[in-house]
Scaffold this motif. Sequence first.
Motif, PDB file in Angstrom:
ATOM      1  N   TRP A 223       0.833  -1.199   0.000  1.00  0.00           N
ATOM      2  CA  TRP A 223       0.000   0.000   0.000  1.00  0.00           C
ATOM      3  C   TRP A 223       0.870   1.253   0.000  1.00  0.00           C
ATOM      4  CZ3 TRP A 223      -5.138  -0.427  -0.712  1.00  0.00           C
ATOM      5  CH2 TRP A 223      -5.737  -1.654  -0.427  1.00  0.00           C
ATOM      6  N   VAL A 224       0.327   2.311  -0.581  1.00  0.00           N
ATOM      7  CA  VAL A 224       0.989   3.612  -0.573  1.00  0.00           C
ATOM      8  C   VAL A 224       0.008   4.648  -0.056  1.00  0.00           C
ATOM      9  CG1 VAL A 224       2.305   5.309  -1.893  1.00  0.00           C
ATOM     10  CG2 VAL A 224       2.200   2.934  -2.687  1.00  0.00           C
ATOM     11  N   SER A 225       0.425   5.408   0.945  1.00  0.00           N
ATOM     12  CA  SER A 225      -0.371   6.555   1.400  1.00  0.00           C
ATOM     13  C   SER A 225       0.198   7.810   0.759  1.00  0.00           C
ATOM     14  CB  SER A 225      -0.339   6.675   2.926  1.00  0.00           C
ATOM     15  OG  SER A 225       0.962   7.023   3.366  1.00  0.00           O
ATOM     16  N   PHE A 226      -0.649   8.786   0.538  1.00  0.00           N
ATOM     17  CA  PHE A 226      -0.189  10.074   0.034  1.00  0.00           C
ATOM     18  C   PHE A 226      -1.262  11.124   0.299  1.00  0.00           C
ATOM     19  CE2 PHE A 226      -2.343   7.888  -3.385  1.00  0.00           C
ATOM     20  CZ  PHE A 226      -3.027   8.848  -4.107  1.00  0.00           C
ATOM     21  N   ILE A 227      -0.873  12.369   0.129  1.00  0.00           N
ATOM     22  CA  ILE A 227      -1.780  13.492   0.330  1.00  0.00           C
ATOM     23  C   ILE A 227      -2.036  14.156  -1.021  1.00  0.00           C
ATOM     24  CG2 ILE A 227      -1.991  15.804   1.357  1.00  0.00           C
ATOM     25  CD1 ILE A 227      -0.493  14.748   3.780  1.00  0.00           C
ATOM     26  N   VAL A 228      -3.267  14.538  -1.263  1.00  0.00           N
ATOM     27  CA  VAL A 228      -3.598  15.327  -2.451  1.00  0.00           C
ATOM     28  C   VAL A 228      -4.029  16.708  -1.981  1.00  0.00           C
ATOM     29  CG1 VAL A 228      -5.055  15.558  -4.475  1.00  0.00           C
ATOM     30  CG2 VAL A 228      -4.294  13.282  -3.749  1.00  0.00           C
ATOM     31  N   SER A 229      -3.359  17.732  -2.516  1.00  0.00           N
ATOM     32  CA  SER A 229      -3.653  19.113  -2.141  1.00  0.00           C
ATOM     33  C   SER A 229      -4.415  19.821  -3.253  1.00  0.00           C
ATOM     34  CB  SER A 229      -2.352  19.871  -1.849  1.00  0.00           C
ATOM     35  OG  SER A 229      -1.712  19.348  -0.700  1.00  0.00           O
ATOM     36  N   PRO A 230      -5.157  20.874  -2.892  1.00  0.00           N
ATOM     37  CA  PRO A 230      -5.878  21.678  -3.889  1.00  0.00           C
ATOM     38  C   PRO A 230      -4.917  22.618  -4.621  1.00  0.00           C
ATOM     39  CG  PRO A 230      -6.236  22.554  -1.700  1.00  0.00           C
ATOM     40  CD  PRO A 230      -5.426  21.314  -1.513  1.00  0.00           C
ATOM     41  N   SER A 239      -7.325  22.564   3.850  1.00  0.00           N
ATOM     42  CA  SER A 239      -7.927  21.299   3.458  1.00  0.00           C
ATOM     43  C   SER A 239      -7.052  20.547   2.462  1.00  0.00           C
ATOM     44  CB  SER A 239      -9.308  21.543   2.836  1.00  0.00           C
ATOM     45  OG  SER A 239      -9.953  20.334   2.532  1.00  0.00           O
ATOM     46  N   ASN A 240      -6.784  19.279   2.764  1.00  0.00           N
ATOM     47  CA  ASN A 240      -6.112  18.335   1.875  1.00  0.00           C
ATOM     48  C   ASN A 240      -6.794  16.986   2.088  1.00  0.00           C
ATOM     49  OD1 ASN A 240      -3.310  19.948   1.212  1.00  0.00           O
ATOM     50  ND2 ASN A 240      -3.937  20.237   3.322  1.00  0.00           N
ATOM     51  N   MET A 241      -6.502  16.022   1.249  1.00  0.00           N
ATOM     52  CA  MET A 241      -7.098  14.708   1.401  1.00  0.00           C
ATOM     53  C   MET A 241      -6.021  13.634   1.585  1.00  0.00           C
ATOM     54  SD  MET A 241     -10.390  14.930   1.373  1.00  0.00           S
ATOM     55  CE  MET A 241     -11.784  15.909   0.769  1.00  0.00           C
ATOM     56  N   VAL A 242      -6.189  12.817   2.648  1.00  0.00           N
ATOM     57  CA  VAL A 242      -5.348  11.641   2.838  1.00  0.00           C
ATOM     58  C   VAL A 242      -5.894  10.534   1.946  1.00  0.00           C
ATOM     59  CG1 VAL A 242      -4.481   9.918   4.463  1.00  0.00           C
ATOM     60  CG2 VAL A 242      -4.879  12.274   5.226  1.00  0.00           C
ATOM     61  N   CYS A 243      -5.034   9.975   1.099  1.00  0.00           N
ATOM     62  CA  CYS A 243      -5.453   8.934   0.166  1.00  0.00           C
ATOM     63  C   CYS A 243      -4.546   7.712   0.289  1.00  0.00           C
ATOM     64  CB  CYS A 243      -5.405   9.448  -1.276  1.00  0.00           C
ATOM     65  SG  CYS A 243      -6.432  10.893  -1.591  1.00  0.00           S
ATOM     66  N   VAL A 244      -5.031   6.570  -0.177  1.00  0.00           N
ATOM     67  CA  VAL A 244      -4.227   5.361  -0.268  1.00  0.00           C
ATOM     68  C   VAL A 244      -4.492   4.698  -1.603  1.00  0.00           C
ATOM     69  CG1 VAL A 244      -4.100   4.893   2.211  1.00  0.00           C
ATOM     70  CG2 VAL A 244      -5.977   3.938   0.867  1.00  0.00           C
ATOM     71  N   ILE A 245      -3.527   3.901  -2.040  1.00  0.00           N
ATOM     72  CA  ILE A 245      -3.672   3.122  -3.255  1.00  0.00           C
ATOM     73  C   ILE A 245      -2.732   1.935  -3.169  1.00  0.00           C
ATOM     74  CG2 ILE A 245      -1.861   4.295  -4.591  1.00  0.00           C
ATOM     75  CD1 ILE A 245      -3.787   4.189  -7.016  1.00  0.00           C
ATOM     76  N   GLY A 246      -3.074   0.844  -3.837  1.00  0.00           N
ATOM     77  CA  GLY A 246      -2.152  -0.277  -3.911  1.00  0.00           C
ATOM     78  C   GLY A 246      -0.919   0.116  -4.702  1.00  0.00           C
ATOM     79  N   ALA A 247       0.230  -0.471  -4.367  1.00  0.00           N
ATOM     80  CA  ALA A 247       1.467  -0.133  -5.064  1.00  0.00           C
ATOM     81  C   ALA A 247       1.408  -0.497  -6.539  1.00  0.00           C
ATOM     82  CB  ALA A 247       2.649  -0.838  -4.394  1.00  0.00           C
ATOM     83  N   ASP A 248       0.431  -1.346  -6.915  1.00  0.00           N
ATOM     84  CA  ASP A 248       0.241  -1.707  -8.316  1.00  0.00           C
ATOM     85  C   ASP A 248      -0.743  -0.783  -9.036  1.00  0.00           C
ATOM     86  OD1 ASP A 248      -2.066  -2.444  -7.047  1.00  0.00           O
ATOM     87  OD2 ASP A 248      -2.035  -4.545  -7.695  1.00  0.00           O
ATOM     88  N   GLY A 249      -1.234   0.259  -8.343  1.00  0.00           N
ATOM     89  CA  GLY A 249      -2.153   1.201  -8.955  1.00  0.00           C
ATOM     90  C   GLY A 249      -3.614   0.837  -8.803  1.00  0.00           C
ATOM     91  N   GLN A 250      -3.911  -0.185  -8.011  1.00  0.00           N
ATOM     92  CA  GLN A 250      -5.292  -0.609  -7.801  1.00  0.00           C
ATOM     93  C   GLN A 250      -5.793  -0.144  -6.427  1.00  0.00           C
ATOM     94  OE1 GLN A 250      -6.922  -2.339 -10.378  1.00  0.00           O
ATOM     95  NE2 GLN A 250      -4.999  -1.857 -11.442  1.00  0.00           N
ATOM     96  N   ASN A 251      -7.132  -0.159  -6.250  1.00  0.00           N
ATOM     97  CA  ASN A 251      -7.773   0.084  -4.945  1.00  0.00           C
ATOM     98  C   ASN A 251      -7.505   1.474  -4.377  1.00  0.00           C
ATOM     99  OD1 ASN A 251      -8.774  -2.670  -4.783  1.00  0.00           O
ATOM    100  ND2 ASN A 251      -6.662  -3.267  -4.336  1.00  0.00           N
ATOM    101  N   PHE A 252      -7.697   2.485  -5.196  1.00  0.00           N
ATOM    102  CA  PHE A 252      -7.559   3.870  -4.733  1.00  0.00           C
ATOM    103  C   PHE A 252      -8.718   4.224  -3.801  1.00  0.00           C
ATOM    104  CE2 PHE A 252      -8.976   8.298  -5.347  1.00  0.00           C
ATOM    105  CZ  PHE A 252      -7.865   8.977  -4.858  1.00  0.00           C
ATOM    106  N   ALA A 253      -8.430   4.981  -2.746  1.00  0.00           N
ATOM    107  CA  ALA A 253      -9.485   5.426  -1.827  1.00  0.00           C
ATOM    108  C   ALA A 253      -9.091   6.741  -1.175  1.00  0.00           C
ATOM    109  CB  ALA A 253      -9.735   4.377  -0.748  1.00  0.00           C
TER     110      ALA A 253
END
Length: 422
Positions: A223-230, A239-253
Amino acid sequence: MKKYFWILIVLILLVPNMAHAAPIENKVKVAFYRDGFVWLKMNGKETRITKEPSEHSYQPQWSHDGKWILYQIEPRKKPNSNADSHSEIWIYNVDTKKHIRITNDGTNPKWSPVENIVAFKNGWVLNVSNLEHFYNIALGVGDYNWYPDGRSFITASSASLRPDGWTNPILFKIGLEKDLAKMTSFTKNVKQLFTIPNELKKGNVNMVASHPWDFHFSSDGYWVSFIVSPPTASWAMDSNMVCVIGADGQNFAVLDETINEGNSPKWAYSQNLLGYIAGGGRIVLGFKNKDMKITEMPVFKSTTLTPAHFAEMGFTWKDDNSLYVSRVKETDWSNEAKKRPDPSLFMIKIKEQTQSQITHPPKDFGDYQPQFIPEANKLTWLRKRDIADFHKQDLWISDSNGQNEKLWIKNIQTYDFFAEKK
């Protein structure tokens, strides 16, 4: 003769005990900035390793083997009056005391997690240095991080504004050739992982997705966590969003809203548990709406750990079942520093559902930025008079339960630890 025999026996018994009695924190090496200089604390001794004062935009970093310190400087003296400011990246060998300049104009440097190779950016160009030469790897790169195997990077391109609206930010994986000199193409080893929606939503919060950054891998690398900013810096303060995704590019949330106050999401040591401080609104709007949360993958089950009427200023994992938080009572912001709340450190045990205060700073002081050193079983933190004071702060250390606390390094700015694995 018997007298000397017994003296010898006593010495044999005492010497190992005396060695063992050395403070455990002496086995931890600390690289840090103070008054514009780079310092090293090792074996209980502080040593200044740079001669000229400078500005520092990135914290010092230890190499994976603890033999090198990476540091960045912005010289206060320009080569000439017309020169633009520039950021030099250097490394320092602890054994030979030799300094090597990696580049005279680079940003966002990061050691490989498995070998002594440094990545850095120059503008939008990602580069890699083997400490002798550096090589251009890819173009159009935003923030990035190494994959755990040290053979590739995760990175992103930011969104851009066009007449028909915002484009989408995109995540990429960039591979490295075993022989860096064979990196002859900027696109051959680039793979698109995921296109992020141009608008992210969590609850009643909507945000234009612009800049993905602050990538961190879970302990198993899946898994990879990251932040997306406006798009704007002002908006990102709130305001920013904490996001995660599989290291293979699947299961973004999208997990939650957060603010950009230097509190990166952090993975537990050996389980797929992501900790982060949730809640929007910059601190000057009040010490409130800042909750410690953990989310379990792959079920995406989130748990709030902060009790009502409290707010968290920072956190660190102790182990997979417990965390330390820097906590204050909810209150409004005051322009007078003495009227702002001073945080203390609390330990949270998740399974036991217990929370206890473990530090009690003196009046008008607060305890910030807890960081646990598992190799030494020690807790560290910054003690200072005000949250906004980054130049008059001291590093403290204690046992894992907060007992036997003591001042470790006085007048410290940013820093990094290295301790040998047990």
